[in-house]
Scaffold this active site. Structure first.
Site, PDB file in Angstrom:
ATOM      1  CE  LYS A  24      -2.826   0.832   3.631  1.00 18.39           C
ATOM      2  NZ  LYS A  24      -2.352   2.285   4.295  1.00 18.39           N
ATOM      3  NE  ARG A  29       6.050   6.595   0.841  1.00 19.05           N
ATOM      4  CZ  ARG A  29       5.230   6.250   1.947  1.00 19.05           C
ATOM      5  NH1 ARG A  29       4.124   5.681   1.524  1.00 19.05           N
ATOM      6  NH2 ARG A  29       5.509   6.966   2.988  1.00 19.05           N
ATOM      7  CB  SER A 169       4.883   9.732  11.681  1.00 18.55           C
ATOM      8  OG  SER A 169       4.253   9.976  10.420  1.00 18.55           O
ATOM      9  CD  GLN A 171       0.318   8.154   7.437  1.00 16.91           C
ATOM     10  OE1 GLN A 171      -0.123   8.926   7.984  1.00 16.91           O
ATOM     11  NE2 GLN A 171      -0.218   7.028   6.868  1.00 16.91           N
ATOM     12  CG  ASP A 317       0.516  -0.037   9.733  1.00 11.94           C
ATOM     13  OD1 ASP A 317      -0.079   0.722  10.558  1.00 11.94           O
ATOM     14  OD2 ASP A 317       0.681   0.426   8.472  1.00 11.94           O
ATOM     15  CE  LYS A 344      -0.350   4.033  12.902  1.00 12.19           C
ATOM     16  NZ  LYS A 344       0.287   4.756  11.994  1.00 12.19           N
ATOM     17  NE  ARG A 348      -5.169  -0.013  13.049  1.00 14.22           N
ATOM     18  CZ  ARG A 348      -4.586   0.096  11.717  1.00 14.22           C
ATOM     19  NH1 ARG A 348      -3.417   0.075  11.929  1.00 14.22           N
ATOM     20  NH2 ARG A 348      -5.197   0.457  10.693  1.00 14.22           N
TER      21      ARG A 348
HETATM   22  C1  S3P Z   1       2.377   4.796   6.264  1.00 16.35           C
HETATM   23  C2  S3P Z   1       3.048   5.130   7.457  1.00 16.35           C
HETATM   24  C3  S3P Z   1       2.425   4.531   8.752  1.00 16.35           C
HETATM   25  C4  S3P Z   1       1.813   3.510   8.599  1.00 16.35           C
HETATM   26  C5  S3P Z   1       0.447   3.605   7.507  1.00 16.35           C
HETATM   27  C6  S3P Z   1       1.162   3.945   6.285  1.00 16.35           C
HETATM   28  C7  S3P Z   1       2.946   5.300   4.995  1.00 16.35           C
HETATM   29  O1  S3P Z   1       2.082   5.698   9.342  1.00 16.35           O
HETATM   30  O2  S3P Z   1       0.874   3.143   9.898  1.00 16.35           O
HETATM   31  O3  S3P Z   1      -0.392   2.504   7.302  1.00 16.35           O
HETATM   32  O4  S3P Z   1       2.895   4.975   3.944  1.00 16.35           O
HETATM   33  O5  S3P Z   1       3.701   6.239   5.254  1.00 16.35           O
HETATM   34  P1  S3P Z   1       2.596   6.850  10.357  1.00 16.35           P
HETATM   35  O6  S3P Z   1       3.394   7.538   9.387  1.00 16.35           O
HETATM   36  O7  S3P Z   1       1.484   7.762  10.778  1.00 16.35           O
HETATM   37  O8  S3P Z   1       3.212   5.977  11.328  1.00 16.35           O
END
Ligand code: S3P
Length: 435
Positions: A24, A29, A169, A171, A317, A344, A348
């Site tokens: 995913k 990306r 993180s 993200q 995750d 999340k 969770r």
């Molecule tokens: C992800 C980063 C994670 C993960 C999410 C996907 C990503 O989140 O839990 O399912 O693709 O960068 P966080 O960056 O909030 O930890």
């Protein structure tokens, strides 16, 4: 009416091989970088789950041409500088990765747009992204001082920053790196623990230069990207559900084909081994920036362990399904330093504790994790998914070790990351032939 699915297995055995759908994080990306870059990007193994399809729809609204045939996608982009202002809102659905990474990308783009999401995403914190972006000069406005969607982003000129991230993180890191790519000067991001590095690897694949040094990543602004080919490996976070099934059930053994083995994602393999399951990496390849290979997981006697510290971002995750695994292990499993689980798709920690407790498990929630005593026999029951794909899949896998059927309320969310999950589940479960 909310849909319910019943899953019931009597003394199952899990055997066979599975090729789980594409990763995913990498699929998102690939669309994002293919759209920022000028030219053609051909993607193979794309995850056709709901979250990644949202990312495609958003870029189509920005004027990028994207053609998808199943898991093959071709992106033809004029490059970020030629995107067009969308007529409609950019809807990220349930996808935190789409929303947060897009905030970083849109901040330095030539367009003005409004990012929205579903009820769950509209409750998830965005300030962790908007604060560093605003200090780069981004113009992001929304109710509640920009902490929640909807947010309106007016693309503008940005300046590089040197940023200490308060949470590990990927993200947040990725949003800042994407903004840094279009900013004046250098951007430096410092992490507390290394999170998944798919953005860094793929930026290099698209021709960008960046420096990774332990927990620090630096990128110079003003680099133009060129379209390229991307092969997406299987998602280890999806494989994790069947890895745990194989580990929990006596006599079981499952091979996972072409599954991603990026070391920033393989904490689940480490935990399975530490708890006593047998995990063999049969073959490993490193094509196109992301390592992947064949992994065999077999059952053995399981023991509780402590899971904390730097390993947490590498299995964040997987913690719901690891909690189920811990109910079948002897002794105490302590999960700490995982407060991120509370923000999340649902909380969770609360969801896992409540649902596993309904089946008779001994699980205690803490502020930043869970304490699980095992082994416990699990009963059947009525479990909620909370609209969270990973809670829904945990409930389905629990049926393999429960004495009685599990009724899953609202299982459709599983399509967010694993559209053919129930097909794979029925393919690998076989009836045990009693001797
Ligand atoms: C992800 C980063 C994670 C993960 C999410 C996907 C990503 O989140 O839990 O399912 O693709 O960068 P966080 O960056 O909030 O930890």
């Amino acid at each position: 009416m909310v849909e319910t699915k019943t899953v019931e297995y009597d003394k199952p055995l899990v055997k066979g091989s599975i090729k789980v759908p594409g990763d995913k994080s990498i699929s998102h990306r690939a669309i994002m970088l293919g759209s920022i870059a000028k030219g053609r990007t051909a993607i193979k193994g794309f995850l056709d789950g709901e979250d990644c399809l949202r990312t495609i729809e958003i870029f189509k609204r920005l004027g990028v041409s994207i053609e998808r045939k199943g898991t093959d996608v071709v992106v033809d982009s004029p490059g970020i500088g030629k995107w067009t202002t969308p007529k409609e809102e950019l809807y990220a659905g349930n996808s935190g990765t789409t929303a947060r990474l897009m905030l970083g990308i849109l901040s330095g783009s030539p367009v003005t747009s409004t990012m929205t999401g579903d009820d769950s995403l509209s409750k998830r914190p965005m300030k962790r992204v908007t604060t560093p972006l605003q200090s780069m000069g981004a113009s992001i406005a929304g109710a509640e001082s920009g902490d929640f969607l909807p947010l309106t982003i007016e693309g503008t000129e940005l300046e590089g920053i040197d940023y200490n991230m308060p949470v590990a993180s990927a993200q947040v890191k990725s949003a800042i790196l994407f903004a840094g790519l279009n900013a004046e000067g250098e951007t430096v991001v410092r992490e507390t623990a290394v999170s998944r590095d798919h953005t860094e690897r793929m930026l290099k694949q698209f021709g960008a230069e960046l420096v990774q040094d332990g927990k620090t990543v630096s990128i110079k602004g003003g680099q133009a990207l060129t379209g390229t080919d991307v092969t997406v490996p299987g998602d280890i976070s999806s494989a994790a559900f069947f890895m745990v099934a194989a580990a929990m059930i006596e006599g079981s053994e499952v091979d996972f084909l072409d599954v991603g083995l990026n070391p920033t994602r393989t904490g689940i393999i480490e935990v399975l081994r530490q708890m006593g399951a047998k995990v063999d990496i049969l073959e490993q390849n490193g094509e196109m920036g992301e390592p992947y290979g064949v992994v065999k997981v077999s059952h053995d006697r399981l023991e509780g362990i402590e899971i904390s510290g730097d390993i947490i971002p590498t299995l964040i995750d997987e913690l719901p399904i690891i909690a189920l695994l811990a109910t079948q292990a002897t002794g105490t499993t302590v999960i700490k330093d995982a407060g991120e689980l509370r923000v999340k798709e649902t909380d969770r920690i609360a969801a896992v504790t409540d649902e596993l407790t309904k089946l008779g498990a001994n699980v205690k929630a803490t502020d930043d994790g869970m304490i699980i005593e095992g082994p416990t026999a699990l009963s059947g029951g009525e479990l909620k998914s909370y609209g969270d794909h990973r809670i829904g899949m945990m409930a389905a896998i629990a049926s393999l070790v429960s004495d009685g059927p599990i009724h899953i309320e609202d299982p459709s969310c599983i399509a967010i990351s694993y559209p053919n999950f129930f097909d794979h589940l029925s393919q690998i479960v076989s009836a045990r032939i009693e001797e």
